[in-house]
Design an enzyme around this catalytic site. Sequence first.
Site, PDB file in Angstrom:
ATOM      1  N   CYS A  87       0.843  -1.204   0.000  1.00  0.00           N
ATOM      2  CA  CYS A  87       0.000   0.000   0.000  1.00  0.00           C
ATOM      3  C   CYS A  87       0.880   1.257   0.000  1.00  0.00           C
ATOM      4  O   CYS A  87       1.590   1.489  -0.961  1.00  0.00           O
ATOM      5  CB  CYS A  87      -0.965  -0.044   1.186  1.00  0.00           C
ATOM      6  SG  CYS A  87      -2.393   1.001   0.949  1.00  0.00           S
ATOM      7  N   HIS A 197      -3.550  -5.659   0.887  1.00  0.00           N
ATOM      8  CA  HIS A 197      -2.967  -5.921   2.209  1.00  0.00           C
ATOM      9  C   HIS A 197      -2.992  -7.402   2.571  1.00  0.00           C
ATOM     10  O   HIS A 197      -3.895  -7.838   3.295  1.00  0.00           O
ATOM     11  CB  HIS A 197      -3.754  -5.143   3.274  1.00  0.00           C
ATOM     12  CG  HIS A 197      -3.517  -3.674   3.260  1.00  0.00           C
ATOM     13  ND1 HIS A 197      -2.441  -3.085   3.877  1.00  0.00           N
ATOM     14  CD2 HIS A 197      -4.214  -2.673   2.673  1.00  0.00           C
ATOM     15  CE1 HIS A 197      -2.485  -1.773   3.693  1.00  0.00           C
ATOM     16  NE2 HIS A 197      -3.548  -1.494   2.961  1.00  0.00           N
ATOM     17  N   GLU A 199      -1.292  -8.867   4.733  1.00  0.00           N
ATOM     18  CA  GLU A 199      -1.095  -9.031   6.190  1.00  0.00           C
ATOM     19  C   GLU A 199      -2.418  -9.003   6.941  1.00  0.00           C
ATOM     20  O   GLU A 199      -2.463  -9.347   8.122  1.00  0.00           O
ATOM     21  CB  GLU A 199      -0.139  -7.955   6.718  1.00  0.00           C
ATOM     22  CG  GLU A 199      -0.719  -6.545   6.906  1.00  0.00           C
ATOM     23  CD  GLU A 199      -0.777  -5.725   5.626  1.00  0.00           C
ATOM     24  OE1 GLU A 199      -0.670  -6.301   4.526  1.00  0.00           O
ATOM     25  OE2 GLU A 199      -0.935  -4.485   5.724  1.00  0.00           O
TER      26      GLU A 199
END
Lengths: 223, 80
Positions: A87, A197, A199
Amino acid sequence: MKTAVVLLPGLNRDRDMIAALTKISGTPPVTIWQTETEIADDIDLVVVPGGFSYGDYLRCGAIAARMPVLRALKEKAERGTRVIGVCNGFQILVEAGLLPGALMRNASLKFVCREVKLEVANASTSFTSGYTQGQIIRCPVAHHDGNYVADETTLKSIEDKGQVVFRYAEGTNPNGSMNDIAGIVNEAGNVLGMMPHPENLIEAAHGGDDGRALFAAALEVAA
Amino acid sequence: MIKARVTVTLKNGVLDPQGKAIGHALSGLGFDGVGSVRQGKVFDIEIEGDDRAAAEADLKAMCDKLLANTVIEDYSVTLI
């Protein structure tokens, strides 16, 4: 493998990234503040997380990219260390010249925060070897400037060399990116930048773990 | 003291969704005949000293290193 997370003022996804790296590698990453001029030799993976470094002033990632830690990161990447930018981290790597192209305002002009589908466009990188070629995975996005742009020559070059590793799939391109590009690697294949994302999708509590294989591959551990 | 104005605009051919939205808004306000709108940034910069040639060279370096992303943007420097 020893990991590190780069910290800059205005980033806000650093804690999510630290949690993901800790859970998947078994050891908390070290953190590296923006003023550091060196990154230790024993670090195997450096992650630049998401957020709004320097308030997105000037251009997203532009000011962060000129901080000392990014010069150190560039040198370390040139020595072959794996680097992931997610990002705002992707925007910073592009602004710092570690990855080609640019990330512009979303074509819709709106901030998008939702789940998209990603196609694994190259499963033979050290970040994507835990997926199969063409596999469709789920991944959240949250950004205002993720519209990947490159000139014709650069675009052809990264396509020809297999540097496009993730594409938005099944009509879920949230930002107008050229060729539905969601993530790319550098020519050497050791630096990955992506807007989504991973994660935030690594365990059942997230509602899925499609992002886990990316970190497991980069860390060379079992997913 | 030297005063300069740096203008940064998107390169021709780079899509400008913000400029397009501004164009639509102008049409909505009743300004007929508005064609293409391209938006950009302006920086007014003061530089100490009176060496205009050195200032201009510095300003161009500032554009290349930070003020413009030359992948997508062009710049121009004007000393006032």
